[in-house]
Write a protein that holds these residues in place. Structure first.
Motif, PDB file in Angstrom:
ATOM      1  N   GLU A   1       0.846  -1.208   0.000  1.00 54.37           N
ATOM      2  CA  GLU A   1       0.000   0.000   0.000  1.00 54.37           C
ATOM      3  C   GLU A   1       0.875   1.249   0.000  1.00 54.37           C
ATOM      4  N   ASP A   2       1.959   1.241   0.767  1.00 54.90           N
ATOM      5  CA  ASP A   2       2.890   2.374   0.772  1.00 54.90           C
ATOM      6  C   ASP A   2       3.476   2.593  -0.619  1.00 54.90           C
TER       7      ASP A   2
ATOM      8  N   ARG B   1       2.111   1.791  -3.438  1.00 55.05           N
ATOM      9  CA  ARG B   1       1.056   2.341  -4.287  1.00 55.05           C
ATOM     10  C   ARG B   1       0.928   3.843  -4.055  1.00 55.05           C
ATOM     11  N   CYS B   2       0.932   4.237  -2.791  1.00 56.95           N
ATOM     12  CA  CYS B   2       0.757   5.656  -2.448  1.00 56.95           C
ATOM     13  C   CYS B   2       1.907   6.532  -2.929  1.00 56.95           C
ATOM     14  N   ASP B   3       3.138   6.006  -2.887  1.00 56.59           N
ATOM     15  CA  ASP B   3       4.269   6.841  -3.307  1.00 56.59           C
ATOM     16  C   ASP B   3       4.601   6.695  -4.791  1.00 56.59           C
ATOM     17  N   GLY B   4       3.805   5.896  -5.506  1.00 57.82           N
ATOM     18  CA  GLY B   4       3.968   5.789  -6.948  1.00 57.82           C
ATOM     19  C   GLY B   4       5.003   4.777  -7.414  1.00 57.82           C
ATOM     20  N   SER B   5       5.556   3.994  -6.501  1.00 57.72           N
ATOM     21  CA  SER B   5       6.585   3.037  -6.925  1.00 57.72           C
ATOM     22  C   SER B   5       6.036   1.646  -7.228  1.00 57.72           C
TER      23      SER B   5
ATOM     24  N   PRO C   1       2.857  -0.536 -12.651  1.00 61.42           N
ATOM     25  CA  PRO C   1       1.541  -0.348 -13.251  1.00 61.42           C
ATOM     26  C   PRO C   1       0.794  -1.677 -13.362  1.00 61.42           C
TER      27      PRO C   1
ATOM     28  N   HIS D   1       8.426  -0.711  -9.673  1.00 61.80           N
ATOM     29  CA  HIS D   1       9.090  -0.218 -10.897  1.00 61.80           C
ATOM     30  C   HIS D   1       9.997   0.917 -10.567  1.00 61.80           C
TER      31      HIS D   1
END
Length: 63
Positions: free
Chosen positions: A5-6, A8-12, A15, A63
């Protein structure tokens, strides 16, 4: 699944990775390997199998 979840939140998070899918898959694989290791006709080595799983999974998530 706080680390996922972290990510996902920070964009790492890679996709297309769905946090809920990871939260389902990780325990399912772990339990499945444990169950297979107890079957008399299979030769699943738990530590080695889980080690390979953990080396393969994280690179696919981030990613």
């Amino acid at each position: 699944m706080a680390p996922v979840e972290d990510a996902r939140c920070d964009g790492s998070l890679a996709p297309g990775v769905v946090v809920e899918d990871v939260a389902t898959a990780v325990p399912a694989v772990t339990v499945g390997v444990q169950i297979l290791s107890r079957q008399p006709d299979t030769a699943v080595e738990v530590p080695g199998t889980l080690d390979r799983f953990w080396r393969a999974l994280p690179p696919q998530l981030i990613h």
